[in-house]
Write an enzyme that holds these catalytic residues in place. Structure first.
Site, PDB file in Angstrom:
ATOM      1  N   ASP A  38      12.118  74.846  42.617  1.00 39.65           N
ATOM      2  CA  ASP A  38      13.321  74.061  42.818  1.00 39.65           C
ATOM      3  C   ASP A  38      12.870  72.594  42.923  1.00 39.65           C
ATOM      4  O   ASP A  38      11.813  72.323  43.469  1.00 39.65           O
ATOM      5  CB  ASP A  38      13.972  74.541  44.128  1.00 39.65           C
ATOM      6  N   LYS A  39      13.629  71.657  42.353  1.00 40.84           N
ATOM      7  CA  LYS A  39      13.189  70.258  42.387  1.00 40.84           C
ATOM      8  C   LYS A  39      13.422  69.593  43.738  1.00 40.84           C
ATOM      9  O   LYS A  39      12.474  69.241  44.434  1.00 40.84           O
ATOM     10  CB  LYS A  39      13.914  69.427  41.304  1.00 40.84           C
ATOM     11  N   THR A  40      14.707  69.465  44.080  1.00 36.67           N
ATOM     12  CA  THR A  40      15.083  68.608  45.196  1.00 36.67           C
ATOM     13  C   THR A  40      14.690  69.228  46.537  1.00 36.67           C
ATOM     14  O   THR A  40      15.122  70.325  46.859  1.00 36.67           O
ATOM     15  CB  THR A  40      16.608  68.351  45.159  1.00 36.67           C
ATOM     16  N   THR A 191      16.668  72.772  38.347  1.00 28.31           N
ATOM     17  CA  THR A 191      17.501  71.873  39.148  1.00 28.31           C
ATOM     18  C   THR A 191      18.923  71.772  38.617  1.00 28.31           C
ATOM     19  O   THR A 191      19.166  71.982  37.430  1.00 28.31           O
ATOM     20  CB  THR A 191      16.870  70.459  39.201  1.00 28.31           C
ATOM     21  N   GLY A 192      19.817  71.433  39.497  1.00 28.28           N
ATOM     22  CA  GLY A 192      21.191  71.147  39.106  1.00 28.28           C
ATOM     23  C   GLY A 192      21.360  69.687  38.726  1.00 28.28           C
ATOM     24  O   GLY A 192      22.403  69.266  38.257  1.00 28.28           O
ATOM     25  N   LYS A 219      21.313  79.896  38.051  1.00 27.99           N
ATOM     26  CA  LYS A 219      19.884  79.669  38.293  1.00 27.99           C
ATOM     27  C   LYS A 219      19.043  80.925  38.059  1.00 27.99           C
ATOM     28  O   LYS A 219      17.959  80.858  37.499  1.00 27.99           O
ATOM     29  CB  LYS A 219      19.652  79.087  39.691  1.00 27.99           C
ATOM     30  N   ASP A 238      14.348  76.524  48.481  1.00 28.22           N
ATOM     31  CA  ASP A 238      14.684  76.364  49.896  1.00 28.22           C
ATOM     32  C   ASP A 238      16.169  76.521  50.193  1.00 28.22           C
ATOM     33  O   ASP A 238      16.558  76.658  51.335  1.00 28.22           O
ATOM     34  CB  ASP A 238      14.232  74.991  50.386  1.00 28.22           C
ATOM     35  N   ASP A 242      19.495  78.786  45.774  1.00 26.52           N
ATOM     36  CA  ASP A 242      18.350  79.411  45.131  1.00 26.52           C
ATOM     37  C   ASP A 242      18.261  80.913  45.412  1.00 26.52           C
ATOM     38  O   ASP A 242      17.442  81.602  44.818  1.00 26.52           O
ATOM     39  CB  ASP A 242      17.041  78.755  45.609  1.00 26.52           C
TER      40      ASP A 242
HETATM   41  P1  ADP Z   1      19.501  71.072  43.223  1.00 21.78           P
HETATM   42  O1  ADP Z   1      19.520  72.046  42.101  1.00 21.78           O
HETATM   43  O2  ADP Z   1      18.733  69.824  42.858  1.00 21.78           O
HETATM   44  O3  ADP Z   1      19.050  71.673  44.514  1.00 21.78           O
HETATM   45  P2  ADP Z   1      22.388  71.251  43.830  1.00 21.78           P
HETATM   46  O4  ADP Z   1      22.591  72.510  43.054  1.00 21.78           O
HETATM   47  O5  ADP Z   1      22.559  71.285  45.294  1.00 21.78           O
HETATM   48  O6  ADP Z   1      21.007  70.529  43.446  1.00 21.78           O
HETATM   49  O7  ADP Z   1      23.372  70.135  43.243  1.00 21.78           O
HETATM   50  C1  ADP Z   1      23.332  69.839  41.881  1.00 21.78           C
HETATM   51  C2  ADP Z   1      24.071  68.576  41.585  1.00 21.78           C
HETATM   52  O8  ADP Z   1      25.445  68.695  41.986  1.00 21.78           O
HETATM   53  C3  ADP Z   1      23.543  67.351  42.315  1.00 21.78           C
HETATM   54  O9  ADP Z   1      22.433  66.745  41.648  1.00 21.78           O
HETATM   55  C4  ADP Z   1      24.787  66.468  42.282  1.00 21.78           C
HETATM   56  O10 ADP Z   1      24.892  65.873  41.022  1.00 21.78           O
HETATM   57  C5  ADP Z   1      25.924  67.450  42.451  1.00 21.78           C
HETATM   58  N1  ADP Z   1      26.341  67.603  43.866  1.00 21.78           N
HETATM   59  C6  ADP Z   1      26.204  68.690  44.653  1.00 21.78           C
HETATM   60  N2  ADP Z   1      26.720  68.473  45.876  1.00 21.78           N
HETATM   61  C7  ADP Z   1      27.186  67.205  45.885  1.00 21.78           C
HETATM   62  C8  ADP Z   1      27.853  66.368  46.864  1.00 21.78           C
HETATM   63  N3  ADP Z   1      28.125  66.766  48.101  1.00 21.78           N
HETATM   64  N4  ADP Z   1      28.180  65.116  46.480  1.00 21.78           N
HETATM   65  C9  ADP Z   1      27.911  64.666  45.243  1.00 21.78           C
HETATM   66  N5  ADP Z   1      27.297  65.400  44.289  1.00 21.78           N
HETATM   67  C10 ADP Z   1      26.949  66.644  44.595  1.00 21.78           C
HETATM   68 MG    MG Z   2      18.328  72.902  46.080  1.00 23.50          MG
END
Ligand code: ADP
Ligand code: MG
Length: 293
Positions: A38-40, A191-192, A219, A238, A242
């Site tokens: 997962d990236k973030t 990643t999203g 995913k 995390d 996921d």
């Molecule tokens: P990741 O895959 O990086 O863990 P998420 O699946 O949680 O990210 O979210 C993917 C995308 O959805 C974020 O990069 C953002 O563009 C958008 N996003 C999710 N939740 C929010 C929020 N509360 N406010 C703004 N954008 C959001």
């Molecule tokens: Mg995440």
């Protein structure tokens, strides 16, 4: 004799901050062909301070931040925290919001001062079928090249602002990718977030395979995609998002504090939030099961 070796192995793992929920997965870890991260918050710090704002003509930056903070009031996402903080730092009071809705992997929606307002990333724009005006697109392109996450503000169907978030690659991530390559393991990222942000992070780290703009519900399909290529696949994550991917992986690894859902879907839990423990896990599996043969 096998159960004894496994028992020793799991207690050794525990001493290294790895809680093994599934011993078979622990054994399989030595044969992994690919590991998806997962990236973030896993490869990156995930801190997301607001570092830049762009607005459509005639829209005031402070007004945009005020609206965005209102919509993000009830969101637990890191992005929401960053936007609320940016507003607070400027002494901006966010108005009340009604009908709040979190749109997983896309963004958030609420009614603010009788207007429908959204904040979200590229997946949201696609969902709303909106294109960014040229100046916001340029802003987003530049931010993406610098691995910055961009979210957009949509008011009554009009895209009126974009915010760039700072996220930094974790120092340890570089070593993790190198060490996995030394073990002949393909490294992938899931990643999203936007494709250009994902590519910037992947290029910087030397990651082999990138899955970007993936919705939470999709995913697990990326795990399956690599499995369909005949690979034994590990997944490191995390978040709540996921969990299905962790469950689908041959070795699901929850890292850091982790959410309850992630922990329950994982085979191994890395207690310390250290991605190098993924490498240690593979090495421990190799060492233990070599001895056993
Ligand atoms: P990741 O895959 O990086 O863990 P998420 O699946 O949680 O990210 O979210 C993917 C995308 O959805 C974020 O990069 C953002 O563009 C958008 N996003 C999710 N939740 C929010 C929020 N509360 N406010 C703004 N954008 C959001
Ligand atoms: Mg995440």
């Amino acid at each position: 004799a096998i159960p004894l070796v496994v028992a020793i192995n799991t207690s050794l793992a525990a001493r290294n901050g790895m809680l093994v929920r599934d011993r078979i997965a622990m054994e399989e870890a030595r044969n992994l062909d690919a590991i998806i991260f997962d990236k973030t918050g896993t490869l990156t710090e995930g801190e997301h301070g607001v570092v830049g704002t762009a607005t459509a003509d005639s829209v005031d930056e402070a007004d945009a931040l005020r609206l965005a903070a209102a919509v993000e009031r009830d969101s637990e996402h890191m992005i929401a925290g960053a936007i609320r903080e940016a507003a607070a730092e400027r002494g901006i009071d966010a108005p009340a919001a009604d009908d709040f809705e979190a749109m997983k992997g896309r963004g958030v929606r609420a009614t603010v001062e009788s207007q429908e307002v959204y904040v979200g990333g590229p997946n949201l724009l696609e969902h709303l079928d909106r294109d960014a005006p040229a100046n916001l697109r340029d802003f987003a392109d530049k931010a993406g090249e610098n691995a910055r996450t961009v979210v957009y503000l949509v008011q009554e169907g009009e895209l009126i602002a974009a915010f760039a978030m700072a996220d930094v690659i974790r120092e340890k991530s570089y070593r993790v990718v190198d060490a996995l390559h030394d073990l002949d393991i393909e490294v992938a990222m899931l990643t999203g977030d936007a494709r250009d942000v994902a590519n910037a992070v992947a290029d910087e780290l030397g990651i082999d395979t990138v899955f970007a703009e993936v919705l939470p519900e999709d995913k697990y399909k990326k795990v399956q995609e690599l499995q369909d290529q005949g690979k034994l696949v590990g997944m490191v994550g995390d978040g709540v998002n996921d969990a299905p991917a962790l469950a689908r992986a041959d070795v699901g690894i929850a890292i850091g504090s982790g959410t309850d859902v992630a922990v329950q879907s994982a085979d191994v839990i890395l207690v310390q939030n250290n991605p190098m423990d993924v490498v240690r896990l593979v090495k421990l599996s190799k060492a233990s099961y070599r001895k056993m043969q």
